[in-house]
Design a protein around this motif. Sequence first.
Motif, short mmCIF file in Angstrom:
data_model
loop_
_atom_site.label_atom_id
_atom_site.label_comp_id
_atom_site.label_asym_id
_atom_site.label_seq_id
_atom_site.Cartn_x
_atom_site.Cartn_y
_atom_site.Cartn_z
N ASP A 68 -10.18 6.33 4.21
CA ASP A 68 -10.75 7.55 3.59
C ASP A 68 -10.31 8.62 4.18
OD1 ASP A 68 -13.13 8.84 1.99
OD2 ASP A 68 -13.15 9.74 4.16
N ALA A 69 -10.07 8.76 5.47
CA ALA A 69 -9.62 10.00 6.12
C ALA A 69 -8.94 9.47 7.42
CB ALA A 69 -10.56 10.83 6.33
N VAL A 70 -7.92 10.09 7.90
CA VAL A 70 -7.06 9.98 9.10
C VAL A 70 -6.83 11.32 9.63
CG1 VAL A 70 -5.07 9.01 10.10
CG2 VAL A 70 -5.92 8.23 7.76
N GLY A 71 -7.28 11.74 10.93
CA GLY A 71 -7.01 12.82 11.74
C GLY A 71 -5.47 12.92 12.16
N VAL A 72 -5.38 14.14 12.11
CA VAL A 72 -3.85 14.49 12.65
C VAL A 72 -4.03 14.67 14.25
CG1 VAL A 72 -1.92 16.13 12.74
CG2 VAL A 72 -2.85 15.41 10.65
N CYS A 73 -3.24 13.87 15.10
CA CYS A 73 -3.27 14.13 16.60
C CYS A 73 -2.03 15.01 17.06
CB CYS A 73 -3.45 12.95 17.20
SG CYS A 73 -3.45 12.55 18.92
N THR A 110 0.79 -1.26 -0.11
CA THR A 110 -0.02 0.07 0.13
C THR A 110 0.76 1.26 -0.06
OG1 THR A 110 -1.85 1.13 1.02
CG2 THR A 110 -0.24 0.11 2.68
N ARG A 111 0.14 2.19 -0.56
CA ARG A 111 1.05 3.75 -0.49
C ARG A 111 0.68 4.18 0.93
NH1 ARG A 111 -0.86 7.78 -2.94
NH2 ARG A 111 1.00 9.25 -3.08
N ALA A 112 1.99 4.72 1.50
CA ALA A 112 1.83 5.28 2.86
C ALA A 112 2.88 6.44 3.11
CB ALA A 112 2.00 4.28 3.98
N PRO A 159 4.98 4.37 17.17
CA PRO A 159 6.15 3.76 16.71
C PRO A 159 6.68 2.31 17.56
CG PRO A 159 6.61 5.69 16.27
CD PRO A 159 5.36 5.78 17.12
N PRO A 160 6.88 1.14 17.20
CA PRO A 160 7.07 0.95 15.70
C PRO A 160 5.79 0.23 14.93
CG PRO A 160 7.77 -1.00 17.25
CD PRO A 160 7.36 0.19 18.11
N THR A 161 4.57 0.50 15.42
CA THR A 161 3.58 -0.19 14.67
C THR A 161 3.03 1.01 13.76
OG1 THR A 161 2.83 -1.09 16.94
CG2 THR A 161 1.21 -0.96 15.30
N HIS A 162 3.04 0.28 12.65
CA HIS A 162 2.50 1.15 11.55
C HIS A 162 0.94 1.65 11.87
CE1 HIS A 162 5.83 1.15 9.05
NE2 HIS A 162 5.76 -0.19 8.49
N GLY A 163 0.76 2.80 11.25
CA GLY A 163 -0.55 3.29 11.52
C GLY A 163 -1.53 3.62 10.16
N ALA A 164 -2.27 4.73 10.20
CA ALA A 164 -3.14 4.64 9.02
C ALA A 164 -3.11 5.64 8.00
CB ALA A 164 -4.55 4.87 9.63
N PHE A 165 -1.69 6.36 7.81
CA PHE A 165 -1.45 7.48 7.08
C PHE A 165 -1.18 6.50 5.76
CE2 PHE A 165 -0.20 10.95 9.66
CZ PHE A 165 -1.19 11.48 9.97
N ALA A 166 -2.12 5.90 5.15
CA ALA A 166 -1.86 4.67 4.29
C ALA A 166 -3.45 4.74 3.47
CB ALA A 166 -1.38 3.65 4.72
N GLU A 167 -3.09 4.25 2.21
CA GLU A 167 -4.32 3.79 1.44
C GLU A 167 -5.09 2.78 2.03
OE1 GLU A 167 -2.91 3.48 -2.55
OE2 GLU A 167 -3.10 5.73 -2.80
N SER A 168 -4.37 1.69 2.61
CA SER A 168 -5.28 0.40 3.07
C SER A 168 -4.40 0.04 4.28
CB SER A 168 -5.11 -0.64 2.10
OG SER A 168 -6.07 -0.45 1.06
#
Length: 342
Positions: free
Chosen positions: A38-43, A7-9, A120-129
């Motif tokens: 669809d959308a990811v909030g910036v915290c 996925t793109r991220a 970190p180190p768990t990948h999050g949701a700034f990604a297409e999938s």
Amino acid sequence: MLLPDTTRAAVLHGPGDLRTEHIPLPPLGPGDVLVTVDAVGVCGSDMHYFADGRNGANTLRRPTVLGHEAAGTVAATGSGVALVTGTRVAVEPAVGCGACPTCRSGRYNLCPNGVCLGSPPTHGAFAESVVVPARAVHPLPDAVPLELGALIEPLAVAVWAVRRAEIGLGDRVLITGAGPIGLLVLQVARAAGAAEVIVTDVNDARLDRARAFGADVVLNTAGREDLGLDGVDRLVECSAHPVALWQGLRTLRPAGRATVVGQAGMSVDGLPLAHLQRWEIDLVTAFRYAHAFPTALAMAADGRVDLAGILTGRFPLDRAADALRAPQQDPSHLKVVVRPGD
């Protein structure tokens, strides 16, 4: 169905070094779902990682995808999952291991073995999938637009904060900090029956927002040593500034209750412990949430909370770095989202 394996991220490699690239997607296991984001909030935590490579005690140890406030659509399901593809969902980013004594007691937000998307180190949701456990997704009511589903996570923070604060009918409530969480706490406190809500901040624009969201009193505390308040039943500290907490504690009535929601420093000097003891003021903390998403979804669906009024900016995935800078560069921003599909 042939599932994607990449996925793109937007991947954070170091402070200020955010790169859009393809990363591997984990295989879809039993009990998992693939969500098209669809959308990811910036915290604020995302902003700390981006600026400094750390958030509190946690540090960036390897390239990591940030983002934990996500909503999207179920694109595929693993075996044993009852959800159907096409279901619009909000993603709960940290559900605990589910097996330890803490999780089994219901307090999975405190799981010692748990991980959180985008921490970190768990990948999050700034990604297409993203691939997440099915127990981590919550179907969105029809009344909640998919984009606003990304704000269910911070709303859950506010719901949990109000529960920890034990705000109820007739309470006089002081909220220190008029950022996104403070403004959501304001609305949830109103829904819980607070009779008067006072909001403090050093930003007049944010205080104007607080007034629009129903605050009875707003106070700009810049340069003030004393708030000039007393008889407050409940304090909810959302600013992460020790001075705001110290000021707020002095406003509480005997046997009042203070709840720390804004991220505290590793250690904080100056706690007026003798004052708390003399008046039996309860000082408690709130960390994420447990079982708060259903309430947050219901409040968003029936209009008790205005999520659209919190959303102030949208950025495509390729401009995720701009999204992470935006609230600092323009203090009028409240919540901005990254839209990976744009």
